[in-house]
Design an enzyme around this catalytic site. Sequence first.
Site, short mmCIF file in Angstrom:
data_model
loop_
_atom_site.label_atom_id
_atom_site.label_comp_id
_atom_site.label_asym_id
_atom_site.label_seq_id
_atom_site.Cartn_x
_atom_site.Cartn_y
_atom_site.Cartn_z
N TYR A 192 0.61 -0.90 -0.43
CA TYR A 192 0.25 -0.27 0.13
C TYR A 192 1.13 1.24 0.47
O TYR A 192 1.49 1.51 1.36
CB TYR A 192 -0.92 0.04 1.15
CG TYR A 192 -1.36 -1.05 1.43
CD1 TYR A 192 -2.15 -2.16 0.24
CD2 TYR A 192 -2.45 -1.41 2.51
CE1 TYR A 192 -3.38 -3.41 0.37
CE2 TYR A 192 -3.93 -2.68 2.73
CZ TYR A 192 -3.81 -3.16 1.45
OH TYR A 192 -4.53 -4.27 1.71
N SER A 221 -13.36 -5.23 1.14
CA SER A 221 -14.20 -4.74 0.44
C SER A 221 -15.23 -5.04 1.08
O SER A 221 -16.19 -5.84 -0.35
CB SER A 221 -14.02 -5.36 -1.17
OG SER A 221 -12.51 -5.01 -1.81
N GLY A 251 -17.50 0.88 -1.59
CA GLY A 251 -18.73 1.35 -1.43
C GLY A 251 -20.19 1.61 -2.30
O GLY A 251 -21.27 1.88 -1.79
N1 NAP Z 1 -5.80 -8.79 1.37
C1 NAP Z 1 -5.58 -7.82 -0.12
O1 NAP Z 1 -6.00 -8.25 -0.97
C2 NAP Z 1 -6.78 -7.01 -0.16
C3 NAP Z 1 -8.04 -6.44 -1.26
C4 NAP Z 1 -8.74 -5.71 -1.64
C5 NAP Z 1 -8.80 -5.06 -0.25
N2 NAP Z 1 -7.58 -4.96 0.94
C6 NAP Z 1 -8.10 -4.45 2.65
O2 NAP Z 1 -9.49 -4.24 2.72
C7 NAP Z 1 -10.03 -2.57 3.28
C8 NAP Z 1 -10.93 -2.42 2.26
O3 NAP Z 1 -11.10 -2.95 0.48
P1 NAP Z 1 -11.98 -1.99 0.49
O4 NAP Z 1 -10.95 -0.58 0.96
O5 NAP Z 1 -11.24 -2.53 -1.08
O6 NAP Z 1 -13.32 -1.64 -0.17
P2 NAP Z 1 -14.70 -1.29 0.70
O7 NAP Z 1 -13.95 -0.90 2.42
O8 NAP Z 1 -15.46 -2.23 0.11
O9 NAP Z 1 -14.63 0.61 0.35
C9 NAP Z 1 -13.62 1.05 0.91
C10 NAP Z 1 -14.61 2.27 -0.02
O10 NAP Z 1 -15.81 2.74 0.35
C11 NAP Z 1 -16.32 4.17 0.90
N3 NAP Z 1 -17.00 3.79 2.37
C12 NAP Z 1 -16.67 3.04 3.45
N4 NAP Z 1 -17.15 3.32 4.06
C13 NAP Z 1 -18.27 4.49 4.10
C14 NAP Z 1 -19.43 4.87 4.21
N5 NAP Z 1 -20.12 4.13 6.12
N6 NAP Z 1 -19.89 5.74 3.59
C15 NAP Z 1 -19.47 6.31 3.00
N7 NAP Z 1 -18.63 5.82 2.37
C16 NAP Z 1 -18.12 4.49 2.52
C17 NAP Z 1 -15.13 5.05 0.57
O11 NAP Z 1 -15.36 4.82 -0.87
P3 NAP Z 1 -14.77 6.77 -1.56
O12 NAP Z 1 -12.84 6.20 -1.03
O13 NAP Z 1 -15.31 6.53 -2.58
O14 NAP Z 1 -15.54 7.03 -0.73
C18 NAP Z 1 -13.84 3.78 0.93
O15 NAP Z 1 -12.68 4.39 0.42
C19 NAP Z 1 -8.89 -2.23 2.68
O16 NAP Z 1 -8.77 -0.65 3.34
C20 NAP Z 1 -7.52 -3.38 2.61
O17 NAP Z 1 -6.68 -3.01 4.13
C21 NAP Z 1 -7.23 -6.25 1.39
#
Ligand code: NAP
Length: 322
Positions: A64, A210, A215
């Site tokens: 990251y 995710s 989102g």
């Molecule tokens: N191990 C892996 O391969 C892998 C892969 C992906 C992710 N991850 C981890 O999982 C975490 C989460 O996954 P992700 O970031 O892909 O997806 P997520 O948590 O499903 O979505 C995050 C995005 O959703 C929006 N959001 C979150 N909470 C909100 C709320 N309460 N109200 C409105 N919008 C909201 C924001 O989008 P906007 O920025 O557009 O506002 C935020 O950037 C990552 O930070 C990472 O640590 C790991």
Amino acid sequence: MLEKRELGRSGLQLSPIGLGCWQFSKGENTAGRYWDSLEDTTMQEIIRISLNGGMNWFDTAEVYGSGASERVLASSLDAMDIGMEEAKIATKWWPMARKASSIEATIEARKDALNQRPIHLYQIHQPFSLSSVEQQMTSMARLHRTGKIGAVGVSNFSQKAMIESNEVLDTFDIPLASNQVKYSLLDRTIEKNGLLDAAKEHQIAVIAYSPLEQGLLTGKFHEDPSLIQQTAGPRKWMSKFRSSGLEKTEPLIQTLRYYAEKYDVTPSQIALNWMVQYHEGHVFVIPGASKPKHAEDNAGAMAFSLTREELLHISDESWKVQ
Ligand SMILES: NC(=O)c1ccc[n+]([C@@H]2O[C@H](COP(=O)([O-])OP(=O)(O)OC[C@H]3O[C@@H](n4cnc5c(N)ncnc54)[C@H](OP(=O)(O)O)[C@@H]3O)[C@@H](O)[C@H]2O)c1
């Protein structure tokens, strides 16, 4: 408030919801450009609100922003005087074009990025290292034994590789704590392919990434589809964020809105509450946040409990849009 729970058999007590820190990559490297670059003050505020809301852990990774996320996490925790054990840190080794020997060779760099904070959970980020599962788990076991890392986890591992990891670690008397995989109400692949059942059987926790489908499950893009054009990364080109995709998932969003109104919470909170309750303690989630209000909203998903009947109803509605 939902109680902390043990991550697999690791002894590590974590809140059901932790903060995903991919969003803290500062736009550095390819992985980092997926999200808008955030100000340091914003990230510190997101971390503060997450801790105040009852989250006690953070998921970051070497990849990251080439350590940018780890550095901002540690410096924010230091600036707020948060104790080493008050905030648990999960980070990940990046295996691209690397052998298992790099796991031990790079651990000091990870510790430096984290300002010498303990690594409570160390995960292999992807299953594509140049070395075997056995070699990788042997390196992880050595780090665990020397106290350089706490629990051992994997990420994006298939059911077979996950079980093999567990078996290798077992020869060192170390449990595989977790497998971090993609899982949400809009992506139930791990329930279909047997991975979740196998994880339950072997007491390996699932950490769902995710969980808000980046989102989509907040309902904000359904409410205002033009919002997606304002985002930095590739989400705007994905079919699920386009009008046909939004139309397909609208019925599930309606269900989330229905319960959100009933509990006086938000659709995101219903989605996250479902994730951490439906599998009776087995699944942890790590929603990312780009705004302090997201962190507040997401932490608030631990403040109430849907009934079993409601969890089952949401599950049924979710299967209809898979
Ligand atoms: N191990 C892996 O391969 C892998 C892969 C992906 C992710 N991850 C981890 O999982 C975490 C989460 O996954 P992700 O970031 O892909 O997806 P997520 O948590 O499903 O979505 C995050 C995005 O959703 C929006 N959001 C979150 N909470 C909100 C709320 N309460 N109200 C409105 N919008 C909201 C924001 O989008 P906007 O920025 O557009 O506002 C935020 O950037 C990552 O930070 C990472 O640590 C790991």
